[in-house]
Scaffold this active site. Structure first.
Site, mmCIF file in Angstrom:
data_model
loop_
_atom_site.group_PDB
_atom_site.id
_atom_site.type_symbol
_atom_site.label_atom_id
_atom_site.label_comp_id
_atom_site.label_asym_id
_atom_site.label_seq_id
_atom_site.Cartn_x
_atom_site.Cartn_y
_atom_site.Cartn_z
ATOM 1 C CG HIS A 193 -2.147 -0.977 0.703
ATOM 2 N ND1 HIS A 193 -3.153 -0.590 -0.148
ATOM 3 C CD2 HIS A 193 -2.325 -2.294 0.926
ATOM 4 C CE1 HIS A 193 -3.921 -1.626 -0.410
ATOM 5 N NE2 HIS A 193 -3.441 -2.682 0.238
ATOM 6 N NE ARG A 300 -6.557 -0.722 -4.103
ATOM 7 C CZ ARG A 300 -5.754 -0.416 -5.133
ATOM 8 N NH1 ARG A 300 -5.691 0.819 -5.564
ATOM 9 N NH2 ARG A 300 -5.036 -1.348 -5.716
ATOM 10 N NE ARG A 336 -11.489 -3.384 -4.055
ATOM 11 C CZ ARG A 336 -10.159 -3.481 -3.977
ATOM 12 N NH1 ARG A 336 -9.503 -4.242 -4.825
ATOM 13 N NH2 ARG A 336 -9.493 -2.827 -3.078
ATOM 14 C CD GLU A 434 -9.029 -9.443 -5.901
ATOM 15 O OE1 GLU A 434 -8.002 -8.771 -5.789
ATOM 16 O OE2 GLU A 434 -10.099 -9.126 -5.353
ATOM 17 C CG ASN A 457 -2.091 -4.972 -7.376
ATOM 18 O OD1 ASN A 457 -1.434 -4.917 -8.406
ATOM 19 N ND2 ASN A 457 -2.734 -3.937 -6.873
ATOM 20 C CG ASP A 458 -4.798 -9.535 -3.885
ATOM 21 O OD1 ASP A 458 -3.857 -9.670 -3.083
ATOM 22 O OD2 ASP A 458 -5.724 -8.729 -3.700
ATOM 23 N NE ARG A 468 -0.969 -6.503 -2.788
ATOM 24 C CZ ARG A 468 -2.174 -6.011 -3.043
ATOM 25 N NH1 ARG A 468 -3.206 -6.834 -3.153
ATOM 26 N NH2 ARG A 468 -2.369 -4.727 -3.198
ATOM 27 C CB CYS A 505 -8.273 -2.327 -11.519
ATOM 28 S SG CYS A 505 -8.841 -3.715 -10.531
#
Ligand code: PEP
Ligand code: MG
Length: 573
Positions: A193, A300, A336, A434, A457-458, A468, A505
């Site tokens: 993050h 998000r 989301r 994901e 990312n996931d 990650r 995304c």
């Protein structure tokens, strides 16, 4: 003159910064127990330290109220209450007088007793949470007794580069970001993050630098090259000059990209794609529009939950969603639903400790379990849809049943609202791709969803079984591994077979090595940090879609990630 040296890490956010380091690391707070003759002096010392700590926390609290908001600053009020609790302070004085011990020792003994008491009360998670506050208060008072300074991120009032072991979302809440010119952290990967936040703040960042906090001292001048993942400590004048030039170059390149702002996102041979932005708060839409974004590909929404001390109400959520869709109108906005859990905790959710939080109770799993919270969010979303072009997406979908269940709940809320005369827009309902199990069944999902958005990312982390955010296994976090490329291609092909829109995304959508491959696959939408959008649009302009398709055909036959990277570099000169 101390000679200069380099600290290396993972390049997480482009740009150059040259500033003094602000080390977010606790100083040495050790002390040796000793017997005291003049105990009265120790009582004076502890009162003095408590006093200073209280003044300091008050200052931090009022600063935090200004920078991050009244609700978030409330945590400091809790600390003041602990610090001024007469029972606690009296017990410390008594301990000094009765045991003939130093103020430091008495503070420790009494605090340990309180912590043990809080921990022993079973089932009271609120008190357990307070243990962190008691520890913080203890550290602050002890630092005053020992005459050492604790870092106070919310009191930073001049330009600095933050050097820390790990920078979580909650640390961000304490910064006045105006003064933060860069980040370097020991831990974290490119999609942690802190990396994502730095990119949206447009400041350079290096993560996974393993020993930054042990090598860099507070106030040392450092150069941060976020594009190369290099940090130079104690640079001489010549190096500073060299990097000032690089900084100017970087800014010039950014300016040159401005010309792409009003242009469409097309390949050299005229194939149209969409470039959209990822946002975390309603304010971020400005950067998306300023950088020529054609929509929001990911809002998000969990940031709404994290910046609050209790569940955000339907009205609070509606206001935020309405603002985003209205500001972006007529462009589409994908919101989301809550993706809490994993590394994003909420104190008021009182999540139990889990061995594997990334594989645990999170995102849609919580929403389907706590339906009242899910329904509140859905109602806020459906109401906001009347004000723009809203798409809703569910995170962490692993099975078709989960998607069906989430959609069913959505439909129930939708029908109820419409029956009551609520005005609504034309909403699309989709999912994040994901989880590898879902990706492998993309053909089945494609029949039921309105759209898909690939959360690389996931997806990469779960496919490679590599966290990650863990720099120790970052070598395994391989976006260009042929297995990942095959998986992504399969998702895109499956969606297109059913004539469904497919976006990405995850951070990979703005990665210059991945973009040619994604263009070759025919991905419809690329959603990324606002700061990467123009660069991606300019890159796209140089790509021929047919050549990129041939590149993809070769890449899926490659054996290693390195091979894929070489192929892309050769194809895109
Ligand atoms: C992803 O997993 O790719 C994603 C976009 O979601 P997040 O980074 O919020 O997990
Ligand atoms: Mg994700």
């Amino acid at each position: 003159m101390v000679s200069s040296f380099e600290v290396q890490g993972i390049a997480a956010s482009d740009g150059i910064a040259i500033e003094k380091a602000y080390l977010l690391k606790d100083p040495d707070l050790s002390f040796s127990p000793k017997r005291i003759k003049n105990v009265n002096n120790e009582v004076v010392r502890i009162h003095d330290a408590l006093d200073k700590a209280e003044k300091e926390i008050n200052k931090i609290k009022s600063q935090a109220q200004k920078t991050v908001g009244v609700d978030e600053a409330q945590i400091f009020q809790v600390q003041i209450e602990i610090l001024t609790d007469p029972e606690y302070t009296q017990e410390i004085s008594n301990e000094i007088l009765e045991q003939n011990i130093s103020a430091e020792q008495a503070l420790k003994t009494v605090t340990d007793k309180y912590i043990a008491k809080f921990n022993s009360i079973r089932g009271n998670d609120y008190l357990k949470e307070r243990v962190f506050d008691v520890r913080d208060v203890y550290k602050r008072v002890l630092a005053h007794l020992l005459n050492v300074d604790l870092p106070n991120p919310s009191l930073i009032d001049k330009d600095v580069i933050i050097v820390a072991s790990e920078i979580g979302t909650s640390s961000f809440a304490q910064f006045n970001t105006k003064y933060i010119k860069g980040f370097i952290s020991d831990l974290g990967g490119r999609t942690s993050h802190v990396a994502i936040m730095s990119r949206s703040l447009e400041v350079p960042a290096i993560v996974g630098a393993s020993d930054a906090t042990s090598k860099i001292k507070n106030e040392q001048t450092i150069i941060l090259d976020g594009s190369q993942g290099i940090c130079i400590v104690n640079p001489d004048q010549a190096l500073i000059e060299k990097y000032r030039q690089k900084e100017i170059e970087f800014k010039k390149q950014k300016q040159a990209l401005e010309s792409f702002k009003e242009q469409p996102s097309v390949t050299q041979d005229g194939i149209k794609h969409t470039i959209a932005g990822n946002i975390g708060t309603p304010k971020d839409t400005k950067a998306v529009i300023d950088n020529g974004g054609e929509g929001v590909g990911l809002f998000r929404s969990e940031f709404l939950y994290m910046h609050s001390s209790d569940w955000p109400t339907e009205q609070q959520q509606f206001d935020a969603y309405k603002q985003v869709v209205s500001d972006m109108k007529p462009r589409p906005v994908v919101i989301r639903t809550m993706d809490i859990g994993g590394d994003k905790n909420l104190p008021y959710l009182q999540l139990k400790h889990e061995r594997n939080p990334f594989l645990g109770y999170r995102a849609i799993r919580i929403s389907l379990d706590k339906q009242d919270i899910f329904r509140t969010q859905l109602r806020a979303l459906i109401r906001a849809s009347a004000f723009g072009n809203l798409w809703i997406m569910f995170p962490m979908i692993a099975t078709l049943n989960e998607f069906r269940e989430a959609k069913k709940i959505y439909k129930e809320e939708f029908d109820k609202l419409v029956k009551n005369g609520q005005k609504v827009g034309k909403i699309k309902v989709g999912m994040m791709m994901e989880i590898p199990a879902a990706a492998v069944l993309a053909d089945k999902f494609a029949k039921e969803v309105d759209f898909m958005s690939i959360g690389t990312n996931d997806l990469i982390g779960y496919s490679m079984a590599a966290d990650r955010g863990n720099e120790k296994v970052s070598y395994l976090y391989q976006p260009y591994n042929p297995s990942v490329i095959r998986l992504i291609k399969y998702i895109v092909d499956s969606a297109h077979k059913e004539k469904k829109y497919v976006a990405m995304c995850g951070e990979m959508a703005g990665d210059p090595i991945a973009v040619p491959l994604l263009v070759g696959m025919g991905l419809d939408e690329f959603s990324m940090s606002a700061t990467s959008m123009l660069k991606t649009r300019s890159l796209m302009k140089h790509l021929d879609s047919k050549e990129m398709k041939t590149l993809v055909d070769k890449a899926i036959e490659a054996e290693t990630a390195d091979e894929v990277v070489q192929m892309v570099k050769k194809a895109v000169k």
